[in-house]
Design a protein around this motif. Structure first.
Motif, PDB file in Angstrom:
ATOM      1  N   GLN A  65       0.848  -1.191   0.000  1.00 34.03           N
ATOM      2  CA  GLN A  65       0.000   0.000   0.000  1.00 34.03           C
ATOM      3  C   GLN A  65       0.888   1.247   0.000  1.00 34.03           C
ATOM      4  O   GLN A  65       1.853   1.336   0.749  1.00 34.03           O
ATOM      5  N   VAL A  66       0.528   2.195  -0.848  1.00 32.97           N
ATOM      6  CA  VAL A  66       1.268   3.456  -0.946  1.00 32.97           C
ATOM      7  C   VAL A  66       0.342   4.584  -0.543  1.00 32.97           C
ATOM      8  O   VAL A  66      -0.780   4.694  -1.048  1.00 32.97           O
ATOM      9  N   GLN A  67       0.815   5.416   0.348  1.00 34.31           N
ATOM     10  CA  GLN A  67       0.057   6.601   0.736  1.00 34.31           C
ATOM     11  C   GLN A  67       0.684   7.835   0.103  1.00 34.31           C
ATOM     12  O   GLN A  67       1.911   7.983   0.113  1.00 34.31           O
ATOM     13  N   LEU A  68      -0.171   8.686  -0.435  1.00 31.55           N
ATOM     14  CA  LEU A  68       0.265   9.921  -1.072  1.00 31.55           C
ATOM     15  C   LEU A  68      -0.389  11.091  -0.352  1.00 31.55           C
ATOM     16  O   LEU A  68      -1.604  11.076  -0.131  1.00 31.55           O
ATOM     17  N   VAL A  69       0.404  12.093  -0.029  1.00 30.64           N
ATOM     18  CA  VAL A  69      -0.115  13.254   0.685  1.00 30.64           C
ATOM     19  C   VAL A  69       0.302  14.519  -0.059  1.00 30.64           C
ATOM     20  O   VAL A  69       1.494  14.810  -0.195  1.00 30.64           O
ATOM     21  N   GLU A  70      -0.721  15.260  -0.527  1.00 24.58           N
ATOM     22  CA  GLU A  70      -0.464  16.505  -1.252  1.00 24.58           C
ATOM     23  C   GLU A  70      -0.435  17.699  -0.306  1.00 24.58           C
ATOM     24  O   GLU A  70      -1.074  17.681   0.758  1.00 24.58           O
ATOM     25  N   SER A  71       0.271  18.730  -0.718  1.00 28.16           N
ATOM     26  CA  SER A  71       0.290  19.987   0.021  1.00 28.16           C
ATOM     27  C   SER A  71       0.601  21.115  -0.947  1.00 28.16           C
ATOM     28  O   SER A  71       1.030  20.860  -2.082  1.00 28.16           O
ATOM     29  N   GLY A  72       0.371  22.358  -0.492  1.00 31.12           N
ATOM     30  CA  GLY A  72       0.760  23.507  -1.284  1.00 31.12           C
ATOM     31  C   GLY A  72      -0.362  24.210  -2.025  1.00 31.12           C
ATOM     32  O   GLY A  72      -0.127  25.204  -2.708  1.00 31.12           O
ATOM     33  N   GLY A  73      -1.569  23.697  -1.903  1.00 36.15           N
ATOM     34  CA  GLY A  73      -2.682  24.348  -2.584  1.00 36.15           C
ATOM     35  C   GLY A  73      -3.103  25.625  -1.870  1.00 36.15           C
ATOM     36  O   GLY A  73      -2.515  26.026  -0.868  1.00 36.15           O
ATOM     37  N   GLY A  74      -4.157  26.258  -2.422  1.00 39.51           N
ATOM     38  CA  GLY A  74      -4.671  27.461  -1.790  1.00 39.51           C
ATOM     39  C   GLY A  74      -5.320  28.382  -2.781  1.00 39.51           C
ATOM     40  O   GLY A  74      -5.701  27.972  -3.883  1.00 39.51           O
ATOM     41  N   LEU A  75      -5.464  29.635  -2.369  1.00 35.95           N
ATOM     42  CA  LEU A  75      -6.101  30.670  -3.176  1.00 35.95           C
ATOM     43  C   LEU A  75      -5.035  31.609  -3.719  1.00 35.95           C
ATOM     44  O   LEU A  75      -4.174  32.076  -2.962  1.00 35.95           O
ATOM     45  N   VAL A  76      -5.116  31.891  -5.006  1.00 32.83           N
ATOM     46  CA  VAL A  76      -4.151  32.770  -5.646  1.00 32.83           C
ATOM     47  C   VAL A  76      -4.861  33.601  -6.702  1.00 32.83           C
ATOM     48  O   VAL A  76      -5.862  33.151  -7.269  1.00 32.83           O
ATOM     49  N   GLN A  77      -4.362  34.780  -6.951  1.00 35.28           N
ATOM     50  CA  GLN A  77      -4.943  35.620  -7.990  1.00 35.28           C
ATOM     51  C   GLN A  77      -4.468  35.175  -9.361  1.00 35.28           C
ATOM     52  O   GLN A  77      -3.389  34.574  -9.506  1.00 35.28           O
ATOM     53  N   ALA A  78      -5.247  35.478 -10.367  1.00 34.45           N
ATOM     54  CA  ALA A  78      -4.871  35.160 -11.739  1.00 34.45           C
ATOM     55  C   ALA A  78      -3.502  35.773 -12.051  1.00 34.45           C
ATOM     56  O   ALA A  78      -3.219  36.911 -11.680  1.00 34.45           O
ATOM     57  N   GLY A  79      -2.675  34.955 -12.715  1.00 35.39           N
ATOM     58  CA  GLY A  79      -1.316  35.373 -13.016  1.00 35.39           C
ATOM     59  C   GLY A  79      -0.302  34.952 -11.979  1.00 35.39           C
ATOM     60  O   GLY A  79       0.905  35.058 -12.206  1.00 35.39           O
ATOM     61  N   GLY A  80      -0.779  34.470 -10.853  1.00 35.54           N
ATOM     62  CA  GLY A  80       0.101  34.054  -9.775  1.00 35.54           C
ATOM     63  C   GLY A  80       0.621  32.646  -9.938  1.00 35.54           C
ATOM     64  O   GLY A  80       0.375  31.976 -10.952  1.00 35.54           O
ATOM     65  N   GLY A 105      -3.658  10.395  -3.935  1.00 36.61           N
ATOM     66  CA  GLY A 105      -3.718  11.202  -2.734  1.00 36.61           C
ATOM     67  C   GLY A 105      -5.157  11.642  -2.476  1.00 36.61           C
ATOM     68  O   GLY A 105      -6.062  11.341  -3.255  1.00 36.61           O
ATOM     69  N   GLN A 106      -5.334  12.386  -1.401  1.00 38.29           N
ATOM     70  CA  GLN A 106      -6.675  12.799  -0.998  1.00 38.29           C
ATOM     71  C   GLN A 106      -7.159  14.021  -1.776  1.00 38.29           C
ATOM     72  O   GLN A 106      -8.339  14.344  -1.755  1.00 38.29           O
ATOM     73  N   GLY A 107      -6.247  14.668  -2.464  1.00 35.90           N
ATOM     74  CA  GLY A 107      -6.597  15.854  -3.240  1.00 35.90           C
ATOM     75  C   GLY A 107      -6.392  17.129  -2.455  1.00 35.90           C
ATOM     76  O   GLY A 107      -6.479  17.142  -1.213  1.00 35.90           O
ATOM     77  N   ILE A 108      -6.116  18.206  -3.189  1.00 36.99           N
ATOM     78  CA  ILE A 108      -5.916  19.498  -2.555  1.00 36.99           C
ATOM     79  C   ILE A 108      -6.509  20.585  -3.447  1.00 36.99           C
ATOM     80  O   ILE A 108      -6.391  20.528  -4.674  1.00 36.99           O
TER      81      ILE A 108
END
Length: 124
Positions: free
Chosen positions: A1-16, A115-118
């Motif tokens: 079994q392989v577990q995948l964990v995402e990070s780094g998402g969020g809210l950003v303005q267009a062009g960012g 992964g679980q998604g972000i």
């Protein structure tokens, strides 16, 4: 079994920019090609980018070419997605996936682990 964990998402303005990371629990991370997919509300999961185990092969969907870069660090069991020049159409939940084998794979049906998604949200 392989577990995948995402990070780094969020809210950003267009062009960012945002950088997504995915850490895998696999002992033999190099046995897996890796991919990033995304799913917007009411839409199917779609391919974004993939990278082979050796990092020598990468593949992107047309809409992100020149803006997104996939990379991996096998010593850290990690894969990354650098996203530049973001626009509102990039808004989605982003998923990291692992598929056994060396080649890049664009069909989500072939992936073995997810992964679980972000959430990534780009405002106009």
């Amino acid at each position: 079994q392989v577990q995948l964990v995402e990070s780094g998402g969020g809210l950003v303005q267009a062009g960012g920019s945002l950088r997504l990371s995915c850490v895998a629990s696999a002992r033999a991370f190099v046995n897996y090609a890796m991919g990033w997919f995304r799913q917007a509300p009411g839409r199917e999961r779609e391919f974004v980018a993939a990278i082979s185990w050796s990092t020598t092969s990468t593949y992107y969907t047309d809409s992100v070419k020149g803006r997104f870069t996939i990379s991996r660090d096998n010593a850290k069991n990690s894969v990354y997605l650098q996203m530049n020049s973001l626009n509102p159409e990039d808004t989605a939940v982003y998923y990291c996936g692992a598929v056994r084998g060396a080649r890049t794979v664009t069909d989500p049906g072939y992936y073995d682990y997810w992964g679980q998604g972000i959430q990534v949200t780009v405002s106009s």
